[in-house]
Design an enzyme around this catalytic site. Structure first.
Site, PDB file in Angstrom:
ATOM      1  N   LYS A   1       0.850  -1.206   0.000  1.00 59.05           N
ATOM      2  CA  LYS A   1       0.000   0.000   0.000  1.00 59.05           C
ATOM      3  C   LYS A   1       0.882   1.252   0.000  1.00 59.05           C
ATOM      4  O   LYS A   1       0.628   2.206  -0.740  1.00 59.05           O
ATOM      5  CB  LYS A   1      -0.911   0.008   1.239  1.00 59.05           C
ATOM      6  CG  LYS A   1      -2.048  -1.000   1.179  1.00 59.05           C
ATOM      7  CD  LYS A   1      -2.837  -1.058   2.488  1.00 59.05           C
ATOM      8  CE  LYS A   1      -3.906  -2.139   2.425  1.00 59.05           C
ATOM      9  NZ  LYS A   1      -4.731  -2.257   3.636  1.00 59.05           N
ATOM     10  N   GLN A  53      -4.409  -0.824   9.868  1.00 56.79           N
ATOM     11  CA  GLN A  53      -4.450  -2.138   9.226  1.00 56.79           C
ATOM     12  C   GLN A  53      -5.145  -3.153  10.139  1.00 56.79           C
ATOM     13  O   GLN A  53      -4.855  -3.247  11.327  1.00 56.79           O
ATOM     14  CB  GLN A  53      -3.023  -2.592   8.880  1.00 56.79           C
ATOM     15  CG  GLN A  53      -2.940  -3.914   8.140  1.00 56.79           C
ATOM     16  CD  GLN A  53      -3.570  -3.886   6.742  1.00 56.79           C
ATOM     17  OE1 GLN A  53      -3.687  -2.839   6.109  1.00 56.79           O
ATOM     18  NE2 GLN A  53      -4.001  -5.041   6.261  1.00 56.79           N
ATOM     19  N   ASP A  57     -10.480   4.137   4.427  1.00 53.18           N
ATOM     20  CA  ASP A  57     -10.841   2.722   4.360  1.00 53.18           C
ATOM     21  C   ASP A  57     -12.350   2.538   4.188  1.00 53.18           C
ATOM     22  O   ASP A  57     -12.811   1.442   3.860  1.00 53.18           O
ATOM     23  CB  ASP A  57     -10.432   2.026   5.663  1.00 53.18           C
ATOM     24  CG  ASP A  57      -9.219   1.125   5.490  1.00 53.18           C
ATOM     25  OD1 ASP A  57      -9.043   0.598   4.381  1.00 53.18           O
ATOM     26  OD2 ASP A  57      -8.482   0.962   6.474  1.00 53.18           O
TER      27      ASP A  57
HETATM   28  N1  GUN Z   1      -7.223  -5.844   6.259  1.00 49.71           N
HETATM   29  C1  GUN Z   1      -7.640  -6.508   5.151  1.00 49.71           C
HETATM   30  N2  GUN Z   1      -8.120  -5.639   4.228  1.00 49.71           N
HETATM   31  C2  GUN Z   1      -8.000  -4.402   4.761  1.00 49.71           C
HETATM   32  C3  GUN Z   1      -8.319  -3.096   4.280  1.00 49.71           C
HETATM   33  O1  GUN Z   1      -8.836  -2.895   3.174  1.00 49.71           O
HETATM   34  N3  GUN Z   1      -8.034  -2.086   5.142  1.00 49.71           N
HETATM   35  C4  GUN Z   1      -7.500  -2.293   6.374  1.00 49.71           C
HETATM   36  N4  GUN Z   1      -7.283  -1.236   7.138  1.00 49.71           N
HETATM   37  N5  GUN Z   1      -7.203  -3.490   6.841  1.00 49.71           N
HETATM   38  C5  GUN Z   1      -7.445  -4.533   6.038  1.00 49.71           C
END
Ligand code: GUN
Length: 283
Positions: free
Chosen positions: A52, A96, A119
């Site tokens: 990311k 996350q 998110d």
């Molecule tokens: N864990 C798995 N997918 C995601 C996501 O799209 N955002 C976040 N913050 N955690 C995740």
């Protein structure tokens, strides 16, 4: 032979659109910023976060990295979020998931300023989705929608089946498909005769987290199959929730793993972050 839906190509198209906003922001002296909070040392989460951050940097979005050990307290986590909420260089905040068990994910998510919720997990963002109001949308299902649009897959009146009811993917996915006039069914571990329900789908979205669970038996000939799963395979590589080898000959279009939904999730995160910065700039 199914069309292989190329997530990397669609992600590149999204990033090209976003680049125009990034250069307009640069003219105003604004660099979009994303704060990334990673708690603990789960290797999968560390890999996702690294990817990311790399995608952000490539797009001209600065990533502010907040890594903390697994044993931080809720108060410490809350303090990081408060600091990011108050920092004008930060336009988006990503915590996350999953968090270690002793931390309250709901509390953390609700503490993020809704304007910085890139998110799309905040109750306000999910409420906007339910109400059909514009706002940050959860990156993975939003990326799936973007991919379907890119390939001209018509959802109007289509039967869509979503396997999995998570708040991150399944539930928002169902709402987004509904918003595009699909007739949506959400399946989960208690669904009776899951293969039969899945076989009704014109568009089948697998988001269960069980490697290769969706076999040809679950797929109507000619269906579009979207694989959200990212699982560790026995040989060490990544495998989806869909058994690609058996499903591909039956489907009309299918996403691979890797190279399908994954790059789209990250592209939509970049897009949401830049949109948050544009929003602030326009105020
Ligand atoms: N864990 C798995 N997918 C995601 C996501 O799209 N955002 C976040 N913050 N955690 C995740």
């Amino acid at each position: 032979m199914a069309l292989i839906i190329d997530g990397n190509a669609v992600a590149a198209a999204v990033k090209a659109e976003v680049a125009e906003d990034v250069s307009r922001l640069a003219e105003q002296g604004i660099t979009p910023g994303l704060a990334v909070v990673l708690v603990g040392d789960d290797p999968a989460s560390a890999t996702y976060v690294a990817m990311k951050e790399r995608d952000c940097e490539e797009a001209g979005v600065v990533a502010f990295d907040h890594r903390r050990p697994a044993d931080i307290t809720q108060e410490e986590l809350n303090a990081i979020i408060d600091e990011c909420n108050a920092d004008p260089r930060v336009h988006g905040i990503l915590v996350q998931m999953p968090l270690p068990d002793h931390l309250d994910a709901e509390e953390a998510i609700a503490r993020i300023s809704p304007e910085k919720d890139v998110d799309g997990f905040h109750p306000a963002s999910l409420g906007r989705l339910v109400r059909g109001i514009e706002g940050p949308r959860a990156c993975t299902p939003w990326g799936v929608m973007r991919m379907l649009r890119h390939y001209g897959i018509d959802l109007n009146g289509a039967r869509a089946v979503v396997v999995g009811r998570s708040t991150i993917v399944g539930k928002p996915m169902a709402l987004m498909l509904l918003e595009e006039n699909a007739t949506v069914t959400v399946c989960h571990s208690r669904t009776r005769d899951l293969p039969a329900v899945c076989r009704e789908a014109d568009v089948l979205v697998a988001a269960v987290g069980r490697p290769k669970m969706i076999t040809a038996e679950y797929v109507k000939p000619g269906a579009v199959v979207i694989d959200v799963g990212i699982n560790r395979g026995e040989a060490g590589g990544l495998v989806g929730d869909v058994d690609f080898e058996s499903v591909e000959p039956v489907a009309s279009a299918i996403t691979p793993v890797p190279g399908g939904v994954g790059p789209m999730t990250r592209a939509m995160l970049v897009s949401n972050t830049v949109a948050a910065a544009v929003h602030v700039a326009g105020r």
